[in-house]
Design a protein around this motif. Structure first.
Motif, short mmCIF file in Angstrom:
data_model
loop_
_atom_site.label_atom_id
_atom_site.label_comp_id
_atom_site.label_asym_id
_atom_site.label_seq_id
_atom_site.Cartn_x
_atom_site.Cartn_y
_atom_site.Cartn_z
N LEU A 42 34.09 45.63 37.62
CA LEU A 42 35.39 44.97 37.79
C LEU A 42 36.25 45.65 38.86
O LEU A 42 37.06 44.99 39.51
N GLN A 43 36.05 46.93 39.04
CA GLN A 43 36.81 47.62 40.08
C GLN A 43 36.47 47.09 41.47
O GLN A 43 37.30 47.16 42.39
N ARG A 44 35.28 46.53 41.61
CA ARG A 44 34.87 45.98 42.91
C ARG A 44 35.04 44.46 42.98
O ARG A 44 34.87 43.87 44.04
N ALA A 45 35.35 43.84 41.84
CA ALA A 45 35.42 42.37 41.80
C ALA A 45 36.84 41.91 42.13
O ALA A 45 37.56 41.37 41.29
N SER A 46 37.23 42.10 43.36
CA SER A 46 38.62 41.85 43.76
C SER A 46 39.03 40.39 43.69
O SER A 46 40.20 40.07 43.52
N LYS A 47 38.05 39.45 43.78
CA LYS A 47 38.37 38.02 43.75
C LYS A 47 38.08 37.38 42.40
O LYS A 47 38.40 36.21 42.19
N LEU A 48 37.49 38.13 41.49
CA LEU A 48 37.00 37.54 40.25
C LEU A 48 38.13 36.97 39.38
O LEU A 48 39.11 37.65 39.12
N LYS A 49 37.96 35.72 38.98
CA LYS A 49 38.94 35.04 38.14
C LYS A 49 38.41 34.69 36.76
O LYS A 49 39.17 34.58 35.81
N GLU B 216 32.22 41.42 45.10
CA GLU B 216 33.53 41.19 45.71
C GLU B 216 33.63 39.83 46.38
O GLU B 216 34.74 39.38 46.70
N ASP B 217 32.50 39.15 46.59
CA ASP B 217 32.52 37.84 47.25
C ASP B 217 32.75 36.69 46.29
O ASP B 217 32.92 35.54 46.73
N TYR B 218 32.78 36.94 44.99
CA TYR B 218 32.73 35.85 44.02
C TYR B 218 34.02 35.68 43.22
O TYR B 218 34.69 36.64 42.87
N ASP B 219 34.30 34.39 42.92
CA ASP B 219 35.45 34.02 42.10
C ASP B 219 35.10 33.98 40.62
O ASP B 219 35.99 34.06 39.77
N ALA B 220 33.82 33.81 40.32
CA ALA B 220 33.39 33.73 38.93
C ALA B 220 31.97 34.26 38.79
O ALA B 220 31.20 34.23 39.75
#
Length: 535
Positions: free
Chosen positions: A58-65, A40-44
């Motif tokens: 992906l459910q936890r990857a709230s910032k992922l771009k 959840e801390d990461y953009d990529a």
């Protein structure tokens, strides 16, 4: 932006990300459980083949771009789930093609000259009787390349440099590309098999290509043919290959891929893989080394780093899925994107002759707009039918041009019947065929011209395209056969240009039509052609 790299890539790639202002955490070997706690801390995220970028993550990857795969395949990334969330998925399919091509050529030399067998005899058995390993030269032999794409083209060039005559079978590559490479075209696989001293496979694994070299095909081959498969396991039927080698018809084989493949990470004492081909001294097997070079590892690491960095900056990149667009733009463009892709999908589902040029004509209101993304959508649909690697809006034009297909885009504001119209013309050596479509109201997509026949048809997931002699009774017979097969007709439209000549029909059905039902339809007296189109 903050990026996590979970598997080892070239240090230059890491440095590139840092130099471009990104914060990079290298967590090589991080467990899936640990990654779930920190993603959840990461953009990529940059991965190779082990880390799973799945729904749970992906459910936890709230910032992922951006999700970057350093390599070709994307089996470990759930692309639809990423697309749904607006996450760009990038990979590096071009970065290891030289490594894969060189391995195939190395395999060819090895099985012509018995190099591994001679090495092993001397090293492990103290046997230096060179007469046991008398081989053959590649010089002036015929090499048959199955699949003349990126890797196959490199292999062809290198084998020509060995003074081999190179022939190839690839129905989707133009004559111009064959001529440019100095390679002789084979119109059928059988034609290639009968001529080749060496056969090297470079095609993706699909339902059509799986097992494409089996017992019957091997019987067509010249005696003492040698076979290299450094593409995908299963293209060559291993049971048939084993038998052909035992019988002495095939002289040798070199395989970098198997069907199924062993677990390449297991220690020898834990390995339980078995394969009858290992019994044969004239079969060389390597553990999927196609991309295993220092250069390829460097290339994939630096290439994926640049893609991820550019994507985080909002630049257009060669994404596996469509790059994010503003919701307003996406909503406005979506029906036209869908229409363009549908028109592109039609040709190779209905025809087989190689296309060497595609012209896309925009008429009416569309002529005043930026249409590049629509043209890419046409190409995406066109290529999706024949290219099994992921085709996207960024790489579609590159792939088409690499196949030798020229792309022309033209516009005209003059239009009588519709407010907008997309016409796609497919040029072959012998003819030009075109399809046209429009969007009514907000999102009503219609195909209005099919290879010269006027109609007004809504494309659905399953459509039967039927050509027949224009005589009474055919419609009823088609309906009877479909009904007896429990296939429901959702819509039907016939079109003809002149009474008593030929007519075409689009028949929308609710489900897939089995091959045996298609054959029954083709046997109707007066039916000339039946094709199932899938949209």
């Amino acid at each position: 932006m903050k990026i996590i790299v979970t598997e080892r890539i070239a240090e230059d790639g890491i440095n590139y990300l840092k130099e471009n202002g990104h914060e990079v955490d290298t967590r090589y070997g991080i467990s899936h459980e640990e990654l779930l706690e920190t993603i959840e801390d990461y953009d990529a995220i940059i991965v190779r083949s082990v880390t799973k970028v799945n729904e749970e993550l992906l459910q936890r990857a709230s910032k992922l771009k951006v999700a970057g795969r350093a390599g070709n395949g994307i089996d470990n990334i759930e692309v639809p789930a990423c697309t749904k969330r607006g996450i760009i998925v990038v990979n590096t399919p071009e970065s290891n093609i030289m490594a894969a091509a060189e391995l195939a050529v190395g395999h060819a030399y090895a099985i012509f000259r018995n190099i591994p067998q001679a090495h092993w005899a001397g090293k492990a058995q103290n046997d230096f009787r060179r007469s046991r390993f008398n081989g053959n030269e590649l010089d002036e032999k015929t090499a048959g390349i199955i699949g003349l794409g990126r890797i196959g083209s490199i292999v062809a060039t290198k084998l020509k440099g060995s003074n081999m005559k190179v022939i190839a079978y690839d129905p989707y590559i133009t004559d111009e590309k064959f001529k440019k490479l100095g390679v002789e075209r084979c119109d059928t696989l059988e034609e290639l098999l009968k001529q080749s001293d060496l056969i090297s496979l470079h095609t993706p694994k699909t339902s059509e290509t799986y097992g494409m070299i089996g017992e019957e095909q091997l019987k067509l081959c010249k005696k003492d043919v040698r076979i290299v498969n450094a593409a995908r396991g299963g293209l060559v039927n291993e049971e048939a290959l084993y038998n052909a080698i035992k019988e002495g018809h095939v002289a040798a084989a070199a395989l970098d891929v198997l069907d199924p493949e062993p677990n390449y990470d297991k220690k020898p004492e834990d390995q339980d893989y078995q394969n009858k081909l290992f019994e044969l001294d004239n079969v060389i097997i390597t553990p999927h080394l196609g991309a295993s070079t220092a250069e390829a590892n460097y290339n994939v690491g630096t290439a994926v780093s640049k893609l991820v960095s550019d994507a985080l900056k909002g630049e257009m990149v060669a994404a596996v899925n469509m790059p994010p667009m503003k919701n307003k733009d996406l909503n406005e463009m979506k029906p036209y994107l869908d229409l363009a892709e549908i028109l592109g999908k039609i040709y190779y589902q209905a025809e087989k002759e190689t296309v060497n040029k595609i012209e896309i004509v925009y008429s009416g209101e569309l002529a005043e707009q930026e249409t590049k993304i629509l043209s890419l959508s046409v190409l995406k649909g066109f290529l999706d039918i024949v290219i099994k690697e992921k085709v996207n809006y960024v790489n579609a034009e590159f792939i088409a041009k690499n196949m030798g297909i020229s792309i022309v885009e033209s516009k005209t504001s003059q239009l009588e019947k519709y407010t907008n119209l997309i016409t796609v013309k497919f040029f072959t050596k012998s003819k030009v065929l075109s399809v046209s479509g429009t969007v009514f109201a907000i999102q009503e997509i219609r195909v209005v011209d099919f290879f010269g026949y006027k109609l007004d048809f809504e494309p659905t997931p399953y459509v039967l395209a039927i050509q027949n002699v224009d005589v009474p009774g055919i419609i009823g017979q088609i309906g009877t056969i479909l009904g007896a097969s429990d296939i429901n007709i959702a819509a039907m439209q016939w079109s003809r240009n002149h009474k008593g000549e030929k007519a075409v029909a689009f028949v929308s059905v609710d489900c897939e039509v089995p091959a045996n039902v298609l054959e029954l339809l083709k046997k109707i007296n007066g039916v000339l052609k039946v094709t199932l189109l899938k949209f």
